[in-house]
Every structure is written in C-alpha cells, then in structure tokens.
Motif scaffolding. Structure first.
Motif, PDB file in Angstrom:
ATOM      1  N   LYS A  59      23.000 -13.999  16.632  1.00  0.00           N
ATOM      2  CA  LYS A  59      23.068 -12.856  16.053  1.00  0.00           C
ATOM      3  C   LYS A  59      24.468 -12.720  16.031  1.00  0.00           C
ATOM      4  N   VAL A  60      25.041 -12.446  14.590  1.00  0.00           N
ATOM      5  CA  VAL A  60      26.438 -12.142  14.409  1.00  0.00           C
ATOM      6  C   VAL A  60      26.749 -10.557  14.605  1.00  0.00           C
ATOM      7  N   HIS A  61      27.911 -10.465  15.325  1.00  0.00           N
ATOM      8  CA  HIS A  61      28.189  -8.863  15.696  1.00  0.00           C
ATOM      9  C   HIS A  61      29.537  -8.880  15.630  1.00  0.00           C
ATOM     10  N   GLY A  62      29.966  -7.628  14.989  1.00  0.00           N
ATOM     11  CA  GLY A  62      31.557  -7.367  14.751  1.00  0.00           C
ATOM     12  C   GLY A  62      32.440  -8.709  14.762  1.00  0.00           C
ATOM     13  N   ALA A  63      33.131  -8.999  15.822  1.00  0.00           N
ATOM     14  CA  ALA A  63      33.811 -10.168  15.480  1.00  0.00           C
ATOM     15  C   ALA A  63      33.411 -11.170  16.396  1.00  0.00           C
ATOM     16  N   GLY A  64      32.168 -11.446  16.488  1.00  0.00           N
ATOM     17  CA  GLY A  64      31.744 -12.660  17.491  1.00  0.00           C
ATOM     18  C   GLY A  64      30.149 -12.842  17.039  1.00  0.00           C
ATOM     19  N   CYS A  65      29.658 -13.443  18.040  1.00  0.00           N
ATOM     20  CA  CYS A  65      28.233 -14.137  17.766  1.00  0.00           C
ATOM     21  C   CYS A  65      27.636 -14.190  19.180  1.00  0.00           C
ATOM     22  N   ARG A  66      26.163 -13.889  19.182  1.00  0.00           N
ATOM     23  CA  ARG A  66      25.580 -14.114  20.543  1.00  0.00           C
ATOM     24  C   ARG A  66      24.598 -15.141  20.295  1.00  0.00           C
ATOM     25  N   PHE A  67      24.712 -16.313  20.997  1.00  0.00           N
ATOM     26  CA  PHE A  67      23.676 -17.358  20.942  1.00  0.00           C
ATOM     27  C   PHE A  67      22.723 -17.267  22.140  1.00  0.00           C
ATOM     28  N   VAL A  68      21.418 -17.651  22.011  1.00  0.00           N
ATOM     29  CA  VAL A  68      20.356 -17.575  22.927  1.00  0.00           C
ATOM     30  C   VAL A  68      19.939 -19.165  22.938  1.00  0.00           C
ATOM     31  N   SER A  69      19.741 -19.769  23.877  1.00  0.00           N
ATOM     32  CA  SER A  69      19.163 -21.136  23.682  1.00  0.00           C
ATOM     33  C   SER A  69      17.698 -20.989  24.163  1.00  0.00           C
ATOM     34  N   GLU A  70      16.735 -21.953  23.704  1.00  0.00           N
ATOM     35  CA  GLU A  70      15.350 -21.901  24.101  1.00  0.00           C
ATOM     36  C   GLU A  70      15.005 -21.515  25.379  1.00  0.00           C
ATOM     37  N   PHE A  79      35.963 -13.740  18.266  1.00  0.00           N
ATOM     38  CA  PHE A  79      36.701 -14.650  17.814  1.00  0.00           C
ATOM     39  C   PHE A  79      37.728 -14.083  17.523  1.00  0.00           C
ATOM     40  N   ALA A  80      38.892 -14.750  17.981  1.00  0.00           N
ATOM     41  CA  ALA A  80      40.183 -13.964  17.755  1.00  0.00           C
ATOM     42  C   ALA A  80      40.672 -14.328  16.143  1.00  0.00           C
ATOM     43  N   ALA A  81      41.862 -13.761  15.947  1.00  0.00           N
ATOM     44  CA  ALA A  81      42.098 -13.745  14.249  1.00  0.00           C
ATOM     45  C   ALA A  81      42.332 -15.284  13.883  1.00  0.00           C
ATOM     46  N   ASP A  82      42.815 -16.275  14.794  1.00  0.00           N
ATOM     47  CA  ASP A  82      43.126 -17.523  14.374  1.00  0.00           C
ATOM     48  C   ASP A  82      42.038 -18.226  14.633  1.00  0.00           C
ATOM     49  N   GLY A  83      40.420 -17.700  14.959  1.00  0.00           N
ATOM     50  CA  GLY A  83      39.310 -18.358  14.810  1.00  0.00           C
ATOM     51  C   GLY A  83      39.182 -18.897  16.232  1.00  0.00           C
ATOM     52  N   SER A  84      39.837 -18.655  17.251  1.00  0.00           N
ATOM     53  CA  SER A  84      39.513 -19.216  18.723  1.00  0.00           C
ATOM     54  C   SER A  84      38.561 -18.550  19.170  1.00  0.00           C
ATOM     55  N   ALA A  85      37.443 -19.118  20.096  1.00  0.00           N
ATOM     56  CA  ALA A  85      36.658 -18.421  20.710  1.00  0.00           C
ATOM     57  C   ALA A  85      37.132 -17.704  21.930  1.00  0.00           C
ATOM     58  N   ILE A  86      36.803 -16.285  22.099  1.00  0.00           N
ATOM     59  CA  ILE A  86      37.327 -15.699  23.124  1.00  0.00           C
ATOM     60  C   ILE A  86      36.391 -15.032  23.921  1.00  0.00           C
ATOM     61  N   PHE A  87      36.302 -14.539  25.111  1.00  0.00           N
ATOM     62  CA  PHE A  87      35.433 -14.110  26.070  1.00  0.00           C
ATOM     63  C   PHE A  87      36.116 -13.278  27.036  1.00  0.00           C
ATOM     64  N   ASP A  88      35.208 -12.241  27.503  1.00  0.00           N
ATOM     65  CA  ASP A  88      35.951 -11.518  28.619  1.00  0.00           C
ATOM     66  C   ASP A  88      35.038 -11.594  29.944  1.00  0.00           C
ATOM     67  N   LEU A  89      35.245 -10.768  30.923  1.00  0.00           N
ATOM     68  CA  LEU A  89      34.337 -10.938  32.141  1.00  0.00           C
ATOM     69  C   LEU A  89      32.809 -10.424  31.924  1.00  0.00           C
ATOM     70  N   TRP A  90      32.712  -9.413  31.073  1.00  0.00           N
ATOM     71  CA  TRP A  90      31.400  -8.778  30.776  1.00  0.00           C
ATOM     72  C   TRP A  90      30.448  -9.911  30.178  1.00  0.00           C
ATOM     73  N   ARG A  91      31.220 -10.830  28.995  1.00  0.00           N
ATOM     74  CA  ARG A  91      30.240 -11.880  28.593  1.00  0.00           C
ATOM     75  C   ARG A  91      30.008 -12.914  29.773  1.00  0.00           C
ATOM     76  N   LEU A  92      30.879 -13.260  30.469  1.00  0.00           N
ATOM     77  CA  LEU A  92      30.657 -14.254  31.760  1.00  0.00           C
ATOM     78  C   LEU A  92      29.636 -13.584  32.393  1.00  0.00           C
ATOM     79  N   ARG A  93      29.590 -12.535  32.961  1.00  0.00           N
ATOM     80  CA  ARG A  93      28.433 -11.751  33.715  1.00  0.00           C
ATOM     81  C   ARG A  93      27.082 -11.803  32.964  1.00  0.00           C
TER      82      ARG A  93
END
Length: 133
Positions: A59-70, A79-93
C-alpha cells in the motif's frame, strides 16, 4: 537475551526483510531500478496504490509504502528525495509487533540498537535512518 541485544536483532531483521522486499519487487517488476520507484508507478497510475506483488501486499502512502508478507510481517518504509529507503523508530516498532512472535521494544532500546549498528545504518535526519551504501 537481554533487551539491547533483542532490539538489535529486531533492527537487523527489519533490514533483512527490507532487502528481501527490494529483491522480490525487482524480480516481479523488472523495470524497477530502486524500491522507491513503486511510489512513482502508483502516482502515475501504472500500478494501483495497493495490491499484491509476488508474495507481498503493498500500500503506497505519502512518501513511502507498507509491505505485508504472507505471514503478516509488516515493513513500512518511506523514501528520501534521493530514493533511498528510510525508516524511523515507529516503523521498527510496528515491524516488531507484526512478527509471528510479537516483540515490543522501547524507543530507547531501539535508539541504542540503531546507534550500535553504525556505520551499517546512517541517521539521515533526526530520528530517521537508512542502510549505508
């Protein structure tokens, strides 16, 4: 296993899961140069904002995407402006809570874990991280 070690394992698990998603998306969509291109494909309506690709729901959202495996494991990434994947502590939790054996961890433990993984991880802005090149 002590909390700090468990938090470190959780962060490494997130990075491995993100790498697996990147690889699976490139196989499923050969024109994909980087994972961030999924956002552009959805915005240009070349693919839906949500759906299934391979074994993942996305599910694409704002500046990113959520992936859920089977198996229900969730990896949310921006995603940052340069296309690199970025994450924060909330996403890790959220990743930790989505595991088959959910693991809840404090922000402090996650922050310590991320710091212990430098230079593998780089802080790109306060509280946001990416895997180093």
């Amino acid at each position: 296993m002590e909390r700090a070690e468990a938090a470190r394992d959780l962060v490494l698990g997130y990075v491995r899961a993100l790498n697996a998603i990147d690889e699976a998306m490139r196989v499923a969509i050969p024109s994909l140069e980087r994972l961030a291109d999924i956002v552009g494909l959805a915005r240009s309506r070349q693919m839906g904002r949500s759906g299934h690709i391979g074994t993942y729901f996305y599910k694409v959202h704002g500046a990113g995407c959520r992936f859920v495996s089977e198996n229900g494991t969730e990896v949310d990434v921006d995603f940052a402006a340069d296309g690199s994947a970025i994450f924060d502590l909330w996403r890790l939790r959220r990743y930790g809570l989505s595991l088959a054996e959910p693991f809840d961890v404090t922000d402090q433990d996650l922050q310590t874990a991320v710091q212990s993984l430098q230079p593998l991880l780089t802080e790109v802005r306060p509280g946001w991280f990416r895997v180093a090149d």
